[in-house]
Motif scaffolding. Structure first.
Motif, short mmCIF file in Angstrom:
data_model
loop_
_atom_site.label_atom_id
_atom_site.label_comp_id
_atom_site.label_asym_id
_atom_site.label_seq_id
_atom_site.Cartn_x
_atom_site.Cartn_y
_atom_site.Cartn_z
N SER A 1 -36.49 -22.80 -20.34
CA SER A 1 -35.19 -22.22 -20.90
C SER A 1 -34.17 -23.16 -20.86
O SER A 1 -33.45 -23.39 -22.03
N ALA A 2 -33.82 -24.17 -20.09
CA ALA A 2 -32.92 -25.32 -20.33
C ALA A 2 -33.08 -26.13 -21.47
O ALA A 2 -32.13 -26.70 -21.73
N ALA A 3 -34.48 -26.45 -21.81
CA ALA A 3 -34.71 -27.27 -23.09
C ALA A 3 -34.16 -26.46 -24.44
O ALA A 3 -33.96 -27.53 -25.01
N GLU A 4 -33.78 -25.44 -24.36
CA GLU A 4 -33.04 -24.91 -25.59
C GLU A 4 -31.59 -25.11 -25.36
O GLU A 4 -30.86 -24.67 -26.41
N PHE A 5 -30.89 -25.59 -24.17
CA PHE A 5 -29.43 -25.53 -24.38
C PHE A 5 -29.08 -26.95 -24.95
O PHE A 5 -29.55 -27.65 -25.33
N GLU A 6 -27.63 -26.66 -25.32
CA GLU A 6 -26.85 -27.84 -25.96
C GLU A 6 -26.47 -28.92 -24.69
O GLU A 6 -26.69 -28.47 -23.40
N SER B 1 -20.80 -20.52 -17.50
CA SER B 1 -21.55 -19.88 -18.40
C SER B 1 -23.03 -19.78 -17.85
O SER B 1 -23.53 -20.20 -16.40
N ARG B 2 -23.98 -18.92 -18.42
CA ARG B 2 -25.15 -18.64 -18.00
C ARG B 2 -26.02 -19.97 -17.66
O ARG B 2 -26.83 -20.12 -16.70
N GLU B 3 -25.82 -20.82 -18.76
CA GLU B 3 -26.44 -22.22 -19.17
C GLU B 3 -26.38 -22.89 -17.54
O GLU B 3 -26.93 -23.47 -17.24
N LEU C 1 -44.57 -31.97 -22.77
CA LEU C 1 -43.80 -32.28 -21.33
C LEU C 1 -42.08 -31.98 -21.54
O LEU C 1 -41.87 -31.84 -22.88
N ARG C 2 -41.50 -31.81 -20.43
CA ARG C 2 -40.08 -31.61 -20.33
C ARG C 2 -39.49 -32.66 -19.64
O ARG C 2 -40.25 -33.08 -18.34
N ALA C 3 -38.65 -33.27 -19.94
CA ALA C 3 -37.89 -34.38 -19.08
C ALA C 3 -36.62 -33.93 -18.88
O ALA C 3 -35.68 -33.61 -19.77
N LEU C 4 -36.25 -33.71 -17.63
CA LEU C 4 -35.01 -33.44 -16.97
C LEU C 4 -34.24 -34.71 -16.91
O LEU C 4 -34.69 -35.82 -16.11
N TYR C 5 -33.06 -34.81 -17.27
CA TYR C 5 -32.01 -36.02 -16.90
C TYR C 5 -30.95 -35.36 -16.04
O TYR C 5 -30.34 -34.48 -16.15
N SER D 1 -32.41 -30.73 -20.23
CA SER D 1 -33.85 -30.66 -20.43
C SER D 1 -34.22 -31.11 -21.78
O SER D 1 -33.37 -30.29 -22.56
N ILE D 2 -35.00 -31.85 -21.92
CA ILE D 2 -35.53 -31.94 -23.36
C ILE D 2 -36.95 -31.95 -23.59
O ILE D 2 -37.74 -32.31 -22.64
#
Length: 254
Positions: free
Chosen positions: A110-115, A122-124, A78-82, A14-15
């Motif tokens: 939340s996922a937008a903060e992940f690497e 993991s939690r992610e 917006l958020r873009a999921l790939y 997520s970006i």
């Protein structure tokens, strides 16, 4: 624009994106499935000779390899999921608008903060898997308009898009192109599958969704796109979109 050539290192990413009003992303495509979720503002997406309007709390699923372009209407967040091709292969293989639940919204944020690289177990990773589970449950809210292919009709439709409230007639199209009404009627139907009147109704409804999402009342949106009364607009909107415009305005999370 991500993942046009590079590979996705996890099942999903997520970006965050922000666009100023009027910003255009030219035609491009991704190697992976993309899900565009709107937080604020409105995005128009053009793909496969169609136009989709995405408003807050809705998202557009675009399968891998489909060329598309974007236009920001208002200041957009917006958020873009790939989504990895092996995962997205189980999803809808057609472009479609989905209604985003409050739970899915929070998960995507939340996922937008992940690497990019997610550690197994993991939690992610668990959040990403829950996102995929929620996406599979989302209800389609699809509504789009076929766009003409020829340069002449595209130019005329641009004129229409800048003057929605004008009482356009097929004779206007014929006059501007210097051909007969019969000829342009046949050409319009051939390129869009719709009569000019039906196409204009659908395109006005897309514009009304943009206006209501940006704060217009139902009455003001109806007048802005050329309707004489709220009642006739509401009847057409519900018939084509599946919900009433009042419900659309007052229940953004439907």
């Amino acid at each position: 624009m991500y993942y046009q050539s590079e590979q996705l290192q996890s099942t999903i990413r997520s970006i965050k994106y922000k666009y100023k009003n009027g910003i255009v992303e030219p035609v491009h495509q991704h190697q992976v499935c993309q899900f565009i979720y709107i937080k604020r503002g409105v995005i128009r997406v053009y793909a496969q000779n169609r136009c989709w309007v995405i408003v807050p709390s809705r998202g557009l699923l675009i399968p891998a390899g489909i060329p598309h372009s974007l236009l920001a209407v208002g200041n957009v967040e917006l958020r873009a999921l790939y989504i990895h091709p092996e995962i997205s292969a189980e999803m809808n293989d057609k472009i479609s608008i989905l209604q985003v639940s409050p739970l899915l919204s929070e998960l995507i944020n939340s996922a937008a903060e992940f690497e990019d690289v997610i550690i197994k177990g993991s939690r992610e990773e668990r959040i990403n898997q829950l996102i995929l589970d929620e996406l599979s449950l989302m209800e389609s809210k699809d509504f789009n308009v076929v766009m003409p292919l020829s340069a002449e009709l595209k130019v005329f439709c641009e004129r229409v898009s800048n003057n929605y409230d004008r009482p356009w007639e097929l004779a206007d199209v014929a006059s501007s192109l210097g051909v007969s009404v019969k000829t342009i009627s046949r050409k319009f139907h051939l390129e869009t599958g719709l009569s000019f009147g039906e196409w204009l109704r659908c395109f006005r409804l897309l514009k009304s969704m943009e206006l209501m999402a940006s704060g217009y009342s139902v009455t003001d949106a109806a007048l802005a796109v050329g309707y004489d009364s709220q009642s006739s607009f509401s009847i057409t909107f519900k018939k084509r979109v599946g919900i009433s415009p009042k419900f659309f305005v007052s229940h953004p999370k439907i």
